[in-house]
Scaffold this active site. Sequence first.
Site, PDB file in Angstrom:
ATOM      1  N   SER A 241       0.849  -1.185   0.000  1.00 39.40           N
ATOM      2  CA  SER A 241       0.000   0.000   0.000  1.00 39.40           C
ATOM      3  C   SER A 241       0.889   1.240   0.000  1.00 39.40           C
ATOM      4  O   SER A 241       2.114   1.130  -0.010  1.00 39.40           O
ATOM      5  CB  SER A 241      -0.883   0.006   1.248  1.00 39.40           C
ATOM      6  OG  SER A 241      -0.054   0.201   2.379  1.00 39.40           O
ATOM      7  N   LYS A 242       0.238   2.369   0.036  1.00 43.72           N
ATOM      8  CA  LYS A 242       0.961   3.652   0.051  1.00 43.72           C
ATOM      9  C   LYS A 242       1.990   3.698   1.168  1.00 43.72           C
ATOM     10  O   LYS A 242       3.070   4.249   1.019  1.00 43.72           O
ATOM     11  CB  LYS A 242      -0.035   4.787   0.273  1.00 43.72           C
ATOM     12  CG  LYS A 242      -0.615   5.314  -1.004  1.00 43.72           C
ATOM     13  CD  LYS A 242      -0.846   6.827  -0.892  1.00 43.72           C
ATOM     14  CE  LYS A 242      -1.454   7.358  -2.169  1.00 43.72           C
ATOM     15  NZ  LYS A 242      -2.917   7.363  -2.107  1.00 43.72           N
ATOM     16  N   ARG A 243       1.615   3.117   2.269  1.00 43.17           N
ATOM     17  CA  ARG A 243       2.474   3.071   3.448  1.00 43.17           C
ATOM     18  C   ARG A 243       3.848   2.481   3.127  1.00 43.17           C
ATOM     19  O   ARG A 243       4.852   2.824   3.710  1.00 43.17           O
ATOM     20  CB  ARG A 243       1.775   2.186   4.481  1.00 43.17           C
ATOM     21  CG  ARG A 243       1.990   2.494   5.906  1.00 43.17           C
ATOM     22  CD  ARG A 243       0.818   1.952   6.739  1.00 43.17           C
ATOM     23  NE  ARG A 243       0.243   0.707   6.227  1.00 43.17           N
ATOM     24  CZ  ARG A 243       0.693  -0.501   6.525  1.00 43.17           C
ATOM     25  NH1 ARG A 243       1.723  -0.645   7.318  1.00 43.17           N
ATOM     26  NH2 ARG A 243       0.102  -1.577   6.050  1.00 43.17           N
TER      27      ARG A 243
END
Length: 488
Positions: free
Chosen positions: A258-260
């Site tokens: 994910s973006k994380r």
Amino acid sequence: MSIRVRFAPSPTGHLHIGGLRTALFNYLFAKREGGTFILRIEDTDEERSTQESVKAIYDGLMWAGLTWDEGPMPDGTIKGPHSPYYQAQRADQGLYKKYIDDLLARGLAYKCYCTEEELEAMRKEALANHRPPRYDGRCRNLTKEEQAKLEASGRKYVIRFKMPKEGTTAFDDLIRGHVSFENKDLYDLVIQKTSGYPTYNFACVIDDHLMGMTHVIRGDDHISNTPAQIQIYKAFGWQHPIMAHLSMIHGPDGTKLSKRHGDTSVIEYKKQGFLPAALINYLALLGWSTSDSQQLFAPGELEKKFDIKGCQKSPAVFDNLKLTWMNGEYIRQMSIDALYEAAKPFLKEAAIAQGVNEEKLKNIIALEQEKYKTLKEIPGLISFFFTDKVEYEEDVIEKVLKSNDAKAALKLIETAYSALDNWTETALEEIARKTAKENGLKAGQVFHPLRAAVSGRSHGPTLFKMLEFMGKDMVLKRVGDAINYSVS
Ligand code: GLU
């Protein structure tokens, strides 16, 4: 059989790493088999599809070099015999409608009038009774009269596909092997929305069939859609394409990328100074390997070696460090001309070395080619060649500018270099060594302060080459500045 595969993104956001990897595996599969790679835009989500996302898909694929043989082109032209390749346009042409009508006529689909509130209540009730929160089929057997009544009351309807309730739906997946689902776990999925647009699962089947796809290679997140899609193929008496579901991509912590984890858009990798060839090489190994675990591939090699049998079932882990290492490897292999061209936009963005002679700039960039990991870091690493005032590292201030010994060594070199006319790497080194020796110093006692004075750093490019490229005036000026630097 002539292979036909597709990348079928929904343009509802950026093109991400996972999407690019799916596109890549399709592309490589087609290339290896001499097949056709098709781009189809699945824009039946009227609310979330945007032209901007379509552009991001084009830009990302083009930048990565994954050119498609059929599909819409960024310049507005269309390649291939199955136009249009946008599902919304296909829907507008009534292309899906006739298949829906056919299913309705044959009693294989039905109108469902349930409202959002009713569906929500149904979900809640199912959950409360420990059942999966699914549509319960209540509109499946409505009589004509009941339907007419609901329609007369102004109710809108969707169309649902009648899934079989018994038996199993199975298929042989090229990656996952034999996969089987219990039909009792399927539910009557919506194939046409109230707007009249088809849903993904329906449009996808119709188009994969009409466009003659031989294989469907996509992410594992779609495996649960596959039995439903296979049932739709069956309803039309069509054979479904061969399926291959790619393992998910996880972040280093084992959760879905994910973006994380830095899963930003593909174009962000371009902005961060990654080379498309390096990113592609890296992505190819995300869930696939050769039997000898080859890491780096020469141009054109992946197209020859990619074999879907080498795809793993378990999730692949995205490792930014490995990608960055690989990028460095690719940078090292570049010709200086190619590296210069690739670095140019980054120099421009950092407003470094504008108007500097091309040959000189190439020489400077080449000095540390071994060390660059991304194109983006190049301006920062060469900027000291072009500034009026050198910025000193903390270490340099402590060990050189505050040291009388270092300053004394710089004074000696200042005198020696002032008298030097043959400003070449060899002569510069020779004189520096001679100066050290004559004054009872070790070479390092002169070299280190010299490097620090001209670059502000304790490490960097080959010293005397760097001095040659800087030129006499600049070197003497910087040596003088370091000598005169007063540490307060
Ligand atoms: N439009 C779907 C997506 O973007 C494609 C799935 C498929 O390849 O069938 O996830």
